[in-house]
Each structure stands twice: as C-alpha cells, then as structure tokens.
Design an enzyme around this catalytic site. Sequence first.
Site, short mmCIF file in Angstrom:
data_model
loop_
_atom_site.label_atom_id
_atom_site.label_comp_id
_atom_site.label_asym_id
_atom_site.label_seq_id
_atom_site.Cartn_x
_atom_site.Cartn_y
_atom_site.Cartn_z
N ASP A 273 34.99 21.67 48.72
CA ASP A 273 35.64 21.86 47.38
C ASP A 273 36.87 21.34 47.26
O ASP A 273 37.67 21.93 48.13
CB ASP A 273 35.44 23.29 46.85
CG ASP A 273 35.79 23.60 45.48
OD1 ASP A 273 36.40 22.56 45.08
OD2 ASP A 273 35.77 24.73 44.93
N ARG B 96 32.78 17.34 42.38
CA ARG B 96 32.00 16.82 43.49
C ARG B 96 30.45 16.25 43.01
O ARG B 96 30.25 15.18 43.11
CB ARG B 96 31.89 17.67 44.65
CG ARG B 96 32.85 18.25 45.48
CD ARG B 96 32.49 19.32 46.17
NE ARG B 96 32.58 20.55 45.64
CZ ARG B 96 32.17 21.83 45.82
NH1 ARG B 96 31.94 21.74 47.10
NH2 ARG B 96 31.98 22.90 44.95
N CYS C 211 27.23 21.33 42.08
CA CYS C 211 28.17 21.86 42.88
C CYS C 211 28.49 23.05 42.03
O CYS C 211 27.74 23.63 41.18
CB CYS C 211 29.49 20.83 43.05
SG CYS C 211 30.15 20.42 41.36
P1 4NP Z 1 33.41 21.31 41.86
O1 4NP Z 1 35.09 21.92 42.14
O2 4NP Z 1 32.61 22.43 42.22
O3 4NP Z 1 33.23 20.35 43.07
O4 4NP Z 1 33.32 20.80 40.60
C1 4NP Z 1 35.20 22.83 41.42
C2 4NP Z 1 35.81 22.80 40.06
C3 4NP Z 1 36.32 24.06 39.28
C4 4NP Z 1 36.38 25.21 40.00
C5 4NP Z 1 36.22 25.37 41.24
C6 4NP Z 1 35.59 24.08 41.91
N1 4NP Z 1 37.00 26.31 39.40
O5 4NP Z 1 37.21 27.41 40.04
O6 4NP Z 1 37.55 26.15 38.06
#
Ligand code: 4NP
Length: 150
Positions: A122, A15, A9
């Site tokens: 997300d 995720r 991800c």
């Molecule tokens: P992930 O979600 O891609 O599912 O781990 C996110 C976690 C952190 C961030 C964005 C999406 N961030 O901008 O820090």
Amino acid sequence: MITKVLMVCLGNICRSPLAEGILKSKVNPKKVFVDSAGTAGYHVGNKPDPRSIAVAKHNNIDISQQSCRKFSTADFKDFDLIYVMDNSNYNNVISLAKSDEDIKKVKLLLSETKLETKEVPDPYYDADEGFTTVFNLINNACDHIAKKLI
Ligand code: 4NP
C-alpha cells in the site's frame, strides 16, 4: 465472449486504478473488460490519487477520468476474475463471498508473476518512489495476465 476482470485494493485510489489502467493498455477492449473497486468506501466518487495519476501519465497511461467505487457482492456475479493487491484485500473480498465459485475467482495479482513477493504494498503513506515500485509490480503482473487472455 468477453472476459471481465476486476482489480481490487483498499481505497480504490492508489493501486487498483493503476491496475485497471495498465491492464486496459495491454488488451483488446472488445475481448477484455477491466474495472476496479475498493473494499473501503472512504473515497467513493473521487478521482485516483494524484501520485497514481502522475506515475501512470509518466508511462503514457491516462487514469485521470476514473472514479472510485466500493466493491460489492454483485461483483462476484459480474466479473470472471477478481485480482486483489494484498492479503488484507483478499480476506476482505472473501468475507463477502457466497459460494466456492465466488472464492475461486479471487486471486492475488502478483500470483500471476514469478516474483517472490506476492503482495503489492500500500503506497498511500509512502513518498512518490513507492508509486513507481507499485507501478512496476502491477505492470509485471498485467503483462502475464494480458498474455493469458489473448
Ligand atoms: P489503495 O491505497 O488501497 O491502494 O487505494 C489506499 C488509499 C487510501 C487509504 C488507504 C489505502 N486510506 O486509508 O484512505
């Protein structure tokens, strides 16, 4: 022969840690190796988001010991299947591919399901319910993947 599956991800804290933990809970570790990574390096070395840890725990899966790492080009060599959560992850991963063989390994996780939606949203800026939705979507896909890999 062991099949190596990488879940990817953006941040590797919401995720893909869930996808790693859920698929691991459904396969024989002697036959399937599962890992996860993020295309961004914002959270390298961190544990998963507390909301992902909580929804996993609620479903008897412990992801609390996972550590965030960044996706690297070496992952194309090291893994047989690379599952991404959304189209943005797909484009980020594909931009690092060196060959058609690399590109062929990359699939949207929900392409394994019969669901109409093909992206795992997300949940980072969502309330806790977003994490339950994400858990259920990933769980559906991992059921199909586990069946295919057995
Ligand atoms: P992930 O979600 O891609 O599912 O781990 C996110 C976690 C952190 C961030 C964005 C999406 N961030 O901008 O820090």
